[in-house]
Scaffold this motif. Structure first.
Motif, short mmCIF file in Angstrom:
data_model
loop_
_atom_site.label_atom_id
_atom_site.label_comp_id
_atom_site.label_asym_id
_atom_site.label_seq_id
_atom_site.Cartn_x
_atom_site.Cartn_y
_atom_site.Cartn_z
N THR A 19 -12.79 -17.91 3.43
CA THR A 19 -11.38 -18.27 3.31
C THR A 19 -10.94 -18.23 1.85
OG1 THR A 19 -11.49 -19.72 5.25
CG2 THR A 19 -9.68 -20.09 3.71
N LEU A 20 -11.72 -18.83 0.97
CA LEU A 20 -11.38 -18.82 -0.45
C LEU A 20 -11.34 -17.40 -1.00
CD1 LEU A 20 -13.50 -21.87 -1.69
CD2 LEU A 20 -11.02 -21.76 -1.41
N ALA A 21 -12.29 -16.57 -0.58
CA ALA A 21 -12.31 -15.18 -1.03
C ALA A 21 -11.06 -14.44 -0.59
CB ALA A 21 -13.56 -14.47 -0.49
N MET A 22 -10.59 -14.72 0.63
CA MET A 22 -9.38 -14.06 1.13
C MET A 22 -8.13 -14.54 0.39
SD MET A 22 -10.26 -11.78 3.27
CE MET A 22 -11.61 -11.60 2.07
N VAL A 23 -8.13 -15.80 -0.03
CA VAL A 23 -7.00 -16.30 -0.84
C VAL A 23 -6.96 -15.56 -2.17
CG1 VAL A 23 -6.09 -18.31 -2.06
CG2 VAL A 23 -6.98 -18.56 0.27
N VAL A 24 -8.12 -15.40 -2.79
CA VAL A 24 -8.19 -14.66 -4.07
C VAL A 24 -7.75 -13.21 -3.85
CG1 VAL A 24 -9.74 -13.79 -5.85
CG2 VAL A 24 -9.99 -16.14 -5.01
N LEU A 25 -8.20 -12.60 -2.76
CA LEU A 25 -7.82 -11.22 -2.48
C LEU A 25 -6.32 -11.10 -2.23
CD1 LEU A 25 -8.67 -8.29 -1.99
CD2 LEU A 25 -9.10 -8.89 0.40
N ALA A 26 -5.75 -12.10 -1.56
CA ALA A 26 -4.31 -12.08 -1.31
C ALA A 26 -3.53 -12.07 -2.62
CB ALA A 26 -3.91 -13.28 -0.45
N VAL A 27 -3.99 -12.86 -3.59
CA VAL A 27 -3.34 -12.88 -4.90
C VAL A 27 -3.49 -11.52 -5.58
CG1 VAL A 27 -3.38 -13.91 -7.20
CG2 VAL A 27 -3.68 -15.37 -5.17
N ALA A 28 -4.70 -10.96 -5.52
CA ALA A 28 -4.95 -9.66 -6.16
C ALA A 28 -4.12 -8.55 -5.54
CB ALA A 28 -6.44 -9.33 -6.07
N THR A 29 -4.03 -8.53 -4.21
CA THR A 29 -3.26 -7.47 -3.55
C THR A 29 -1.76 -7.65 -3.75
OG1 THR A 29 -3.50 -8.72 -1.48
CG2 THR A 29 -5.00 -6.87 -1.83
N THR A 30 -1.33 -8.90 -3.91
CA THR A 30 0.08 -9.14 -4.24
C THR A 30 0.41 -8.54 -5.59
OG1 THR A 30 0.14 -11.19 -2.95
CG2 THR A 30 1.85 -10.89 -4.62
N ILE A 31 -0.49 -8.72 -6.55
CA ILE A 31 -0.31 -8.10 -7.86
C ILE A 31 -0.30 -6.58 -7.72
CG2 ILE A 31 -1.35 -7.77 -10.14
CD1 ILE A 31 -2.48 -10.63 -9.87
N GLY A 32 -1.18 -6.09 -6.83
CA GLY A 32 -1.25 -4.65 -6.61
C GLY A 32 0.07 -4.06 -6.12
N LEU A 33 0.84 -4.83 -5.36
CA LEU A 33 2.14 -4.35 -4.89
C LEU A 33 3.08 -4.03 -6.04
CD1 LEU A 33 2.87 -6.82 -1.93
CD2 LEU A 33 2.15 -4.44 -1.76
N TRP A 46 -0.85 -1.40 -0.92
CA TRP A 46 -1.58 -2.67 -0.87
C TRP A 46 -0.99 -3.66 0.12
CZ3 TRP A 46 -6.23 -2.41 -2.51
CH2 TRP A 46 -6.55 -1.53 -3.55
N ALA A 47 0.03 -3.26 0.88
CA ALA A 47 0.63 -4.17 1.86
C ALA A 47 -0.35 -4.52 2.97
CB ALA A 47 1.89 -3.54 2.43
N PRO A 49 -3.83 -4.47 2.99
CA PRO A 49 -4.86 -5.43 2.56
C PRO A 49 -4.30 -6.83 2.36
CG PRO A 49 -5.11 -3.37 1.38
CD PRO A 49 -3.82 -3.26 2.13
N LEU A 50 -3.05 -6.94 1.88
CA LEU A 50 -2.43 -8.26 1.71
C LEU A 50 -2.27 -8.95 3.05
CD1 LEU A 50 -0.97 -10.48 0.18
CD2 LEU A 50 1.12 -9.09 0.28
N LYS A 51 -1.72 -8.23 4.04
CA LYS A 51 -1.52 -8.82 5.36
C LYS A 51 -2.84 -9.29 5.97
CE LYS A 51 0.47 -5.24 7.12
NZ LYS A 51 1.08 -4.33 8.12
N PHE A 52 -3.85 -8.45 5.87
CA PHE A 52 -5.12 -8.79 6.49
C PHE A 52 -5.82 -9.93 5.75
CE2 PHE A 52 -4.65 -5.16 9.13
CZ PHE A 52 -5.55 -5.30 10.17
N SER A 53 -5.70 -9.99 4.43
CA SER A 53 -6.34 -11.06 3.68
C SER A 53 -5.71 -12.41 4.04
CB SER A 53 -6.25 -10.81 2.17
OG SER A 53 -4.90 -10.72 1.74
N VAL A 54 -4.38 -12.45 4.16
CA VAL A 54 -3.71 -13.70 4.54
C VAL A 54 -4.09 -14.09 5.97
CG1 VAL A 54 -1.47 -14.78 4.99
CG2 VAL A 54 -1.78 -13.35 2.96
N SER A 55 -4.04 -13.12 6.89
CA SER A 55 -4.35 -13.40 8.29
C SER A 55 -5.79 -13.87 8.45
CB SER A 55 -4.10 -12.15 9.14
OG SER A 55 -4.33 -12.41 10.50
N LEU A 56 -6.72 -13.22 7.75
CA LEU A 56 -8.13 -13.59 7.86
C LEU A 56 -8.39 -14.95 7.22
CD1 LEU A 56 -9.85 -10.15 7.20
CD2 LEU A 56 -9.94 -11.47 9.32
#
Length: 317
Positions: A19-33, A46-47, A49-56
């Motif tokens: 869960t924590l890893a997906m939160v970090v990934l969500a931040v990273a993919t948001t920057i990627g946008l 990057w939309a 990966p962002l959707k899937f990181s938040v959902s996961l």
């Protein structure tokens, strides 16, 4: 905050770390946008990966919490949760890898590597679904502290499992793919039109055709919505005397669960007819109105009965 995180990690460590890893990934993919302007099928690269990181993240956190509600079958719970986390890691790793290359991750059979990756994703999802079902059976076998939570979890788990299963509707060649009009892909999100047309921001759901991601998403997240609804009823019980009666709250959860399941069925029917979620026709709106009216009428009856019961108890006292 640190005490809360420490307690959450004890729920199920692999799931909570994921869960924590997906939160970090969500931040990273948001920057990627913002820093990567590449597009794929009309959407930012990057939309997805962002959707899937938040959902996961939401999915893993929820299962970590659910496993914490039971003290039975500790080893089985640990293994099932670990399988869910591992499947999530594999799924998101392939999605991010393909996005970084500018390639589709789902339905992509353009090259031997793409075929292999998509096959791995298919196998991983099958394993995840099996672990999800077994986990649901394990949680359903445990009666919670109150009937409101018990029923919210029971309905949420069943509807969520169905929602995850709707992912199978996206597999298999579309008519255009079967006729050789579209190459390099097997399966699609959109019904009646090729993938990649106009869609909602970030979500990407088609605004011109049916989209099977809608019932998949809505159904899957019943597992979060219904327990939150039960918590909301408990929070309001102090302000609304009728909700102080647990029987009333159980009835309201059952009503909301039925309405939610009916809504999932409605958006599934809508998508299969090739109709956009944001452009419902008269038939869709009529059925939606019936669902809302029926749920409102049943809720009003439950609340009225609660008030009558409260009045009678005061009179008897």
């Amino acid at each position: 905050m640190s005490a809360l995180m420490s307690r959450a990690l004890k729920w199920h460590r692999p799931l909570m770390i994921f869960t924590l890893a997906m939160v970090v990934l969500a931040v990273a993919t948001t920057i990627g946008l913002f820093v990567d302007d590449r597009q794929l099928d009309g959407a930012p690269i990057w939309a997805k990966p962002l959707k899937f990181s938040v959902s996961l993240a939401v999915y893993a956190f929820t299962w970590g919490w659910l496993f914490s509600l039971s003290t039975r079958a500790r080893r089985t719970r640990w293994w099932l949760g670990t399988v869910l986390a591992a499947a999530g890691v594999i799924e998101i790793a392939i999605i991010v890898f393909q996005a970084a290359q500018g390639h589709r991750s789902h339905f992509n059979v353009s090259s031997p590597l793409d075929i292999t990756l998509f096959s791995i994703m298919g196998t991983t999802i099958a394993v995840l679904m099996l672990a999800n079902i077994l986990s649901a059976v394990l949680v359903l076998a445990v009666r919670q502290a109150d009937d409101v939570t018990t029923w919210a979890l029971r309905i949420g788990l069943v509807v969520s499992a169905v929602g995850i299963g709707f992912g199978a509707l996206m597999l298999g060649p579309t008519p255009a793919q079967s006729q050789g009009l579209i190459e390099g892909a097997i399966g699609a999100h959109t019904v009646g039109l090729p993938d990649g047309g106009p869609g909602l921001p970030i979500l990407g759901w088609s605004t011109v055709g049916g989209d099977l991601r809608v019932p998949h998403f809505v159904g899957m997240h019943a597992l979060q919505f219904l327990p939150l609804f039960a918590m909301m009823l408990l929070a309001l019980a102090g302000r609304l005397p009728a909700l102080a009666d647990e029987t009333v709250r159980v009835r309201l959860v059952l009503i909301m669960g039925g309405a939610y399941a009916a809504f999932v069925a409605l958006v599934t029917w809508q998508a299969l007819r090739g109709q956009s979620f944001v452009r419902p026709d008269g038939a869709t709106l009529a059925i939606l109105a019936l669902i809302v009216i029926a749920a409102a009428a049943a809720s009003a009856t439950a609340l009225r009965q609660g008030k009558v019961g409260l009045t009678r108890s005061k009179v008897s006292v």
